[in-house]
Design a protein around this motif. Structure first.
Motif, PDB file in Angstrom:
ATOM      1  N   GLY A 229      -2.013   6.937  -7.188  1.00  0.00           N
ATOM      2  CA  GLY A 229      -1.391   5.741  -6.682  1.00  0.00           C
ATOM      3  C   GLY A 229      -1.944   4.445  -7.200  1.00  0.00           C
ATOM      4  O   GLY A 229      -1.487   3.394  -6.789  1.00  0.00           O
ATOM      5  N   VAL A 230      -2.916   4.484  -8.084  1.00  0.00           N
ATOM      6  CA  VAL A 230      -3.484   3.232  -8.547  1.00  0.00           C
ATOM      7  C   VAL A 230      -3.395   3.182 -10.066  1.00  0.00           C
ATOM      8  O   VAL A 230      -3.930   4.018 -10.759  1.00  0.00           O
ATOM      9  N   HIS A 231      -2.687   2.193 -10.589  1.00  0.00           N
ATOM     10  CA  HIS A 231      -2.651   1.939 -12.026  1.00  0.00           C
ATOM     11  C   HIS A 231      -3.430   0.661 -12.272  1.00  0.00           C
ATOM     12  O   HIS A 231      -2.980  -0.428 -11.959  1.00  0.00           O
TER      13      HIS A 231
ATOM     14  N   ARG B  28      -7.303  -0.275  -2.233  1.00  0.00           N
ATOM     15  CA  ARG B  28      -6.778  -0.206  -0.861  1.00  0.00           C
ATOM     16  C   ARG B  28      -5.519  -1.049  -0.719  1.00  0.00           C
ATOM     17  O   ARG B  28      -4.535  -0.603  -0.112  1.00  0.00           O
ATOM     18  N   ARG B  29      -5.555  -2.241  -1.271  1.00  0.00           N
ATOM     19  CA  ARG B  29      -4.403  -3.135  -1.162  1.00  0.00           C
ATOM     20  C   ARG B  29      -3.171  -2.521  -1.838  1.00  0.00           C
ATOM     21  O   ARG B  29      -2.056  -2.631  -1.333  1.00  0.00           O
ATOM     22  N   TYR B  30      -3.369  -1.876  -2.984  1.00  0.00           N
ATOM     23  CA  TYR B  30      -2.254  -1.225  -3.675  1.00  0.00           C
ATOM     24  C   TYR B  30      -1.620  -0.166  -2.768  1.00  0.00           C
ATOM     25  O   TYR B  30      -0.397  -0.090  -2.643  1.00  0.00           O
TER      26      TYR B  30
ATOM     27  N   GLY C 178      -9.316   8.716   0.360  1.00  0.00           N
ATOM     28  CA  GLY C 178     -10.772   8.776   0.348  1.00  0.00           C
ATOM     29  C   GLY C 178     -11.449   7.585  -0.296  1.00  0.00           C
ATOM     30  O   GLY C 178     -12.563   7.723  -0.817  1.00  0.00           O
ATOM     31  N   ASP C 179     -10.833   6.421  -0.260  1.00  0.00           N
ATOM     32  CA  ASP C 179     -11.421   5.225  -0.865  1.00  0.00           C
ATOM     33  C   ASP C 179     -12.601   4.740  -0.028  1.00  0.00           C
ATOM     34  O   ASP C 179     -12.606   4.845   1.203  1.00  0.00           O
TER      35      ASP C 179
ATOM     36  N   PRO D  73      -1.141   4.001   6.038  1.00  0.00           N
ATOM     37  CA  PRO D  73      -2.355   4.488   5.380  1.00  0.00           C
ATOM     38  C   PRO D  73      -3.543   4.575   6.332  1.00  0.00           C
ATOM     39  O   PRO D  73      -3.648   3.804   7.291  1.00  0.00           O
ATOM     40  N   LEU D  74      -4.412   5.533   6.055  1.00  0.00           N
ATOM     41  CA  LEU D  74      -5.687   5.660   6.752  1.00  0.00           C
ATOM     42  C   LEU D  74      -6.794   5.717   5.700  1.00  0.00           C
ATOM     43  O   LEU D  74      -6.617   6.311   4.635  1.00  0.00           O
ATOM     44  N   PHE D  75      -7.963   5.146   6.028  1.00  0.00           N
ATOM     45  CA  PHE D  75      -9.100   5.138   5.120  1.00  0.00           C
ATOM     46  C   PHE D  75     -10.347   5.576   5.886  1.00  0.00           C
ATOM     47  O   PHE D  75     -11.191   4.746   6.245  1.00  0.00           O
TER      48      PHE D  75
END
Length: 251
Positions: free
Chosen positions: A230-232, A117-119, A109-110, A131-133
């Protein structure tokens, strides 16, 4: 001959963006087949990571979505190596699912953060999953109005880094909340200013009887705690955050 719909699992934080992602994909049944949701759950607390949504509420959301829930349990604190190991195990779990349940794509849901997104793209590259956005590029003011206007109800249950004080947590995500936000705060909270827990909306078969509960102030460490499906991202060594419990009621 038309191609079959893409089988998708949705990254589910319990908040409005993941809920709207499910709703958006389900409006296109000829293109997407939403087969389940997955989220990180901090093991010692049995709560959704970062959002702090209780597992019982998470399970009620999955029930009203009519979708299987795949909790990914992580330790506390959770260094990046432990997080990535848990995600690798989850990918193996998805690969082992029967054909009617497995997926080839993961939806997130970004809205506009390129580094996030890149991560996600980097972590899935070479895994066989894509991935889907579905919400990418939406104007966040218009998006917020659309979500609220569609009858989505959500509790602001966590504040992250940023200018928002205690008075903004434990509230409903509604037009008054948007009007009260200080200048520069994204109305969708895309920069991590706030997080939500959805209790009703067009993605659910029925509302979840829940209300805001006790507000807790906590001092937390930075990078080890700052995992959001998924994002640090780098955070201050120590910061103060506020959480509002989400209390499920009978009904």
């Amino acid at each position: 001959m038309a191609s079959p719909p893409i089988p998708v699992l949705v990254s589910w934080s319990s908040g409005k963006d993941s809920a709207w992602t499910v709703h958006t994909l389900r409006q296109q049944p000829e293109r997407y087949d939403v087969r389940g949701i997955f989220t990180t759950v901090t093991g010692p607390f049995e709560r959704v990571s970062i959002h702090s949504t209780p597992l019982a509420v998470l399970e009620a959301q999955a029930d009203r979505l009519g979708l299987p829930l795949y909790p990914i349990r992580i330790p506390f604190p959770c260094p990046n190596t432990a997080y990535e190991a848990a995600m690798e195990a989850f990918l193996d779990q998805v690969r082992a699912l029967p054909d009617p349940l497995t997926a080839t794509h993961f939806a997130f849901g970004d809205l506009y953060l390129e580094d996030v997104r890149r991560y996600r793209e980097d972590r899935l590259r070479g895994t066989g999953f894509h991935p889907l956005f579905p919400l990418w590029g939406l104007d966040t003011r218009e998006y917020a109005e659309t979500v609220i206007g569609a009858g989505t109800k959500a509790i602001v249950n966590a504040l992250g880094s940023g200018p928002l004080g205690r008075e903004f947590v434990g509230r409903w995500y509604d037009r008054q909340f948007l009007a009260d936000l200080p200048p520069g705060v994204d109305p969708a909270g895309e920069n991590g200013e706030f997080h939500t827990c959805v209790t009703a909306g067009p993605m659910f078969s029925s509302p979840i009887p829940a209300r805001p509960g006790e507000i807790v102030e906590r001092s937390v460490a930075g990078p080890a705690d700052d995992a959001d499906d998924g994002v640090h991202r780098r955070a201050p060594a120590r910061r103060t955050v506020f959480y509002a419990d989400v209390v499920a009621e009978a009904g």
